[in-house]
Scaffold this motif. Structure first.
Motif, PDB file in Angstrom:
ATOM      1  N   UNK A  51       0.834  -1.201   0.000  1.00 37.07           N
ATOM      2  CA  UNK A  51       0.000   0.000   0.000  1.00 37.07           C
ATOM      3  C   UNK A  51       0.871   1.254   0.000  1.00 37.07           C
ATOM      4  N   UNK A  52       0.573   2.155  -0.945  1.00 39.24           N
ATOM      5  CA  UNK A  52       1.227   3.457  -0.983  1.00 39.24           C
ATOM      6  C   UNK A  52       2.619   3.485  -1.582  1.00 39.24           C
ATOM      7  N   UNK A  53       3.066   2.398  -2.221  1.00 40.50           N
ATOM      8  CA  UNK A  53       4.423   2.337  -2.764  1.00 40.50           C
ATOM      9  C   UNK A  53       4.401   2.658  -4.257  1.00 40.50           C
ATOM     10  N   UNK A  54       4.382   3.940  -4.592  1.00 42.11           N
ATOM     11  CA  UNK A  54       4.377   4.346  -5.989  1.00 42.11           C
ATOM     12  C   UNK A  54       5.682   4.034  -6.689  1.00 42.11           C
ATOM     13  N   UNK A  55       5.629   4.010  -8.004  1.00 43.21           N
ATOM     14  CA  UNK A  55       6.810   3.667  -8.802  1.00 43.21           C
ATOM     15  C   UNK A  55       7.964   4.629  -8.546  1.00 43.21           C
ATOM     16  N   UNK A  56       7.671   5.903  -8.396  1.00 41.46           N
ATOM     17  CA  UNK A  56       8.722   6.889  -8.191  1.00 41.46           C
ATOM     18  C   UNK A  56       9.408   6.707  -6.844  1.00 41.46           C
ATOM     19  N   UNK A  57       8.756   6.070  -5.905  1.00 40.66           N
ATOM     20  CA  UNK A  57       9.332   5.873  -4.582  1.00 40.66           C
ATOM     21  C   UNK A  57      10.414   4.798  -4.557  1.00 40.66           C
ATOM     22  N   UNK A  58      10.534   4.028  -5.637  1.00 40.15           N
ATOM     23  CA  UNK A  58      11.591   3.019  -5.701  1.00 40.15           C
ATOM     24  C   UNK A  58      12.965   3.636  -5.905  1.00 40.15           C
ATOM     25  N   UNK A  73       5.893  -0.744 -15.311  1.00 40.62           N
ATOM     26  CA  UNK A  73       5.078   0.233 -14.599  1.00 40.62           C
ATOM     27  C   UNK A  73       3.622   0.039 -14.983  1.00 40.62           C
ATOM     28  N   UNK A  74       2.747   0.188 -13.998  1.00 40.92           N
ATOM     29  CA  UNK A  74       1.312   0.103 -14.215  1.00 40.92           C
ATOM     30  C   UNK A  74       0.650   1.408 -13.781  1.00 40.92           C
ATOM     31  N   UNK A  75      -0.609   1.548 -14.143  1.00 43.09           N
ATOM     32  CA  UNK A  75      -1.423   2.652 -13.646  1.00 43.09           C
ATOM     33  C   UNK A  75      -2.295   2.164 -12.507  1.00 43.09           C
ATOM     34  N   UNK A  76      -2.372   2.960 -11.449  1.00 44.88           N
ATOM     35  CA  UNK A  76      -3.425   2.753 -10.462  1.00 44.88           C
ATOM     36  C   UNK A  76      -4.752   3.160 -11.093  1.00 44.88           C
ATOM     37  N   UNK A  77      -5.835   2.846 -10.425  1.00 40.52           N
ATOM     38  CA  UNK A  77      -7.143   3.285 -10.900  1.00 40.52           C
ATOM     39  C   UNK A  77      -7.438   4.684 -10.370  1.00 40.52           C
ATOM     40  N   UNK A  78      -8.443   5.318 -10.925  1.00 38.65           N
ATOM     41  CA  UNK A  78      -8.798   6.681 -10.518  1.00 38.65           C
ATOM     42  C   UNK A  78     -10.117   6.673  -9.776  1.00 38.65           C
ATOM     43  N   UNK A  79     -10.180   7.477  -8.696  1.00 32.35           N
ATOM     44  CA  UNK A  79      -9.114   8.235  -8.066  1.00 32.35           C
ATOM     45  C   UNK A  79      -8.034   7.301  -7.510  1.00 32.35           C
ATOM     46  N   UNK A  80      -6.820   7.807  -7.429  1.00 35.58           N
ATOM     47  CA  UNK A  80      -5.698   6.984  -7.001  1.00 35.58           C
ATOM     48  C   UNK A  80      -5.710   6.887  -5.481  1.00 35.58           C
ATOM     49  N   UNK A  81      -6.605   6.047  -4.991  1.00 38.27           N
ATOM     50  CA  UNK A  81      -6.806   5.912  -3.557  1.00 38.27           C
ATOM     51  C   UNK A  81      -7.126   4.460  -3.228  1.00 38.27           C
ATOM     52  N   UNK A  82      -6.906   4.080  -1.995  1.00 39.90           N
ATOM     53  CA  UNK A  82      -6.892   2.670  -1.617  1.00 39.90           C
ATOM     54  C   UNK A  82      -8.198   1.942  -1.899  1.00 39.90           C
ATOM     55  N   UNK A 247       0.612   5.963  -5.422  1.00 37.78           N
ATOM     56  CA  UNK A 247       1.812   6.523  -4.842  1.00 37.78           C
ATOM     57  C   UNK A 247       1.468   7.649  -3.882  1.00 37.78           C
ATOM     58  N   UNK A 248       2.465   8.502  -3.597  1.00 40.32           N
ATOM     59  CA  UNK A 248       2.293   9.574  -2.617  1.00 40.32           C
ATOM     60  C   UNK A 248       3.013  10.845  -3.055  1.00 40.32           C
ATOM     61  N   UNK A 249       2.498  11.960  -2.588  1.00 40.77           N
ATOM     62  CA  UNK A 249       3.173  13.256  -2.656  1.00 40.77           C
ATOM     63  C   UNK A 249       3.093  13.911  -1.287  1.00 40.77           C
ATOM     64  N   UNK A 250       4.156  14.643  -0.912  1.00 40.77           N
ATOM     65  CA  UNK A 250       4.189  15.351   0.369  1.00 40.77           C
ATOM     66  C   UNK A 250       3.666  16.777   0.216  1.00 40.77           C
ATOM     67  N   UNK A 251       3.040  17.272   1.282  1.00 37.53           N
ATOM     68  CA  UNK A 251       2.490  18.632   1.287  1.00 37.53           C
ATOM     69  C   UNK A 251       2.796  19.317   2.610  1.00 37.53           C
ATOM     70  N   UNK A 252       3.135  20.620   2.528  1.00 35.43           N
ATOM     71  CA  UNK A 252       3.328  21.436   3.715  1.00 35.43           C
ATOM     72  C   UNK A 252       2.032  22.119   4.122  1.00 35.43           C
ATOM     73  N   UNK A 347      -0.275   8.168  -9.730  1.00 33.40           N
ATOM     74  CA  UNK A 347      -0.928   7.144 -10.556  1.00 33.40           C
ATOM     75  C   UNK A 347       0.014   6.029 -10.979  1.00 33.40           C
ATOM     76  N   UNK A 348       1.316   6.287 -11.066  1.00 31.16           N
ATOM     77  CA  UNK A 348       2.250   5.290 -11.566  1.00 31.16           C
ATOM     78  C   UNK A 348       2.728   4.388 -10.428  1.00 31.16           C
ATOM     79  N   UNK A 349       2.494   3.088 -10.592  1.00 37.72           N
ATOM     80  CA  UNK A 349       2.886   2.102  -9.586  1.00 37.72           C
ATOM     81  C   UNK A 349       3.760   1.046 -10.252  1.00 37.72           C
ATOM     82  N   UNK A 350       4.627   0.397  -9.483  1.00 42.61           N
ATOM     83  CA  UNK A 350       5.564  -0.542 -10.103  1.00 42.61           C
ATOM     84  C   UNK A 350       4.947  -1.911 -10.341  1.00 42.61           C
ATOM     85  N   UNK A 351       5.540  -2.630 -11.265  1.00 43.93           N
ATOM     86  CA  UNK A 351       5.282  -4.062 -11.442  1.00 43.93           C
ATOM     87  C   UNK A 351       6.583  -4.777 -11.132  1.00 43.93           C
TER      88      UNK A 351
END
Length: 360
Positions: A51-58, A73-82, A247-252, A347-351
């Motif tokens: 859960x939450x391990x986007x492709x860019x996080x590798x 690389x695969x696509x998550x579904x939309x909305x990109x949520x669990x 995947x995830x993005x950080x926000x302040x 949206x981009x997740x690893x295979x």
């Protein structure tokens, strides 16, 4: 605007590919040929969902074993949520086909949190989630003479979300990362099984502490080790494929702002707000916030026509700009990591593929 590749490049297609190999007829096509070729045929498949391990996080230094076994690389579904992506993996359907359209899900009885199955005021929704989805992967696999099993934290057993997602699967609860590895390896030793092994801790760390934290590094390193040990111990005849739900993005703190609903029905996620309203009110909301208005969000939900779609689908969507969150009062604004939108990091997740006969 990027639409998930429901024709062969999404996590729903990954599940369709695996169950088709086990003798079923899934509702969506399997993977595109180049991706399918990366997965060897097997007697037993272990599908791992981190859960939450986007492709860019590798690219993180703590993810070296995960990165080494990445084959695509695969696509998550939309909305990109669990809730949305997990329902797609449980059914091999796009969101429009399975009917779980967002984290905060609009139903004729009101809006509910589709992870906890509580109303926006925190009350029990009273909904029996077990029959909520269409036919599941697990039911089709069992009908084909195979055994579906899910391995995941024992605290999830019997929850509304587990009752929703795992109808037809045997639930094997574990209490630690080492238990997870041992149970998954043990289950994979019998042929003719589909094992769905779920682990949530990267997502928890990314939400609460962000990707630059020691907490996140520690959880990512643990997950990397789990995959490495599972891969090394897989029995002959078993293949493991791993991916993620988003995947995830950080926000302040300065990256988020509240939403005045102006009488519109608002649901969805802070990065992908759904509306049920008229065109004028949708345009007003879009003009007041850092968002892109999607006048017709239906294509983003993919193929399918769930019987409840008309009552659940948005009339419009507001996609938050990169680096911004727009948060109604009933959504959590205390987190660091968020997801839900269409940025590549979301949206981009690893295979990943591992097994004794792994190709290439």
């Amino acid at each position: 605007m990027r639409i998930p590749d429901y024709g062969g490049g999404s996590i729903a297609n990954l599940m369709a590919e695996v169950e088709r190999r086990l003798g079923t007829t899934p509702p969506l096509p399997g993977l595109h040929p180049d991706l399918a070729a990366e997965i060897p045929d097997a007697d037993t498949y272990v599908v791992v969902l981190f859960d939450g391990l986007g492709d860019h996080q590798l690219a993180h230094p703590a993810a070296s074993s995960l990165a080494a076994d990445r084959v695509g690389r695969l696509d998550a579904c939309f909305p990109t949520t669990t809730a949305v992506s997990m329902a797609s993996m449980a059914t091999s359907l796009a969101p429009a086909g399975h009917g779980i359209l967002s984290h905060f899900l609009h139903l004729p009885t009101g809006t509910v949190n589709a992870l906890k199955w509580r109303t926006i005021s925190g009350k029990d929704s009273g909904i029996d989630t077990e029959p909520f989805l269409p036919q599941t992967v697990w039911e089709r696999v069992a009908a084909a003479g195979k055994e579906p099993i899910t391995v995941q934290p024992a605290s999830f057993e019997g929850t509304p979300l587990s009752r929703l997602l795992y109808r037809g699967a045997r639930f094997e609860g574990v209490w630690s990362a080492s238990d997870w590895i041992d149970a998954t390896v043990s289950m994979a030793g019998t042929s003719g099984r589909l094992i769905f092994a779920y682990w949530p801790m990267v997502d928890v760390a990314a939400h609460t502490a962000g990707q630059h934290s020691d907490v996140y590094r520690s959880q990512l390193a643990e997950t990397d080790g789990m995959w490495s040990h599972l891969s090394a111990r897989l029995p002959d005849g078993a293949v493991a494929v791993a991916t993620a739900d988003h995947g995830h993005l950080d926000y302040g703190r300065d990256d988020r702002e509240p939403l005045d609903r102006h009488g519109a029905t608002v649901f969805g996620d802070p990065r992908a707000l759904f509306l049920r309203t008229d065109d004028d009110r949708a345009a007003r909301l879009a003009a007041e916030h850092p968002v892109t208005l999607v006048a017709d969000p239906r294509p983003l939900l993919g193929p399918g026509d769930h019987p409840g779609l008309a009552d659940r689908a948005p009339t419009h969507a507001l996609l938050a700009d990169r680096g911004r969150l727009v948060i109604p009062s009933f959504m959590d604004d205390r987190l660091v990591g968020y997801h839900g939108g269409l940025e590549p990091e979301e949206i981009e997740v690893p295979l990943l593929v591992a097994g004794s006969d792994t190709q290439g």
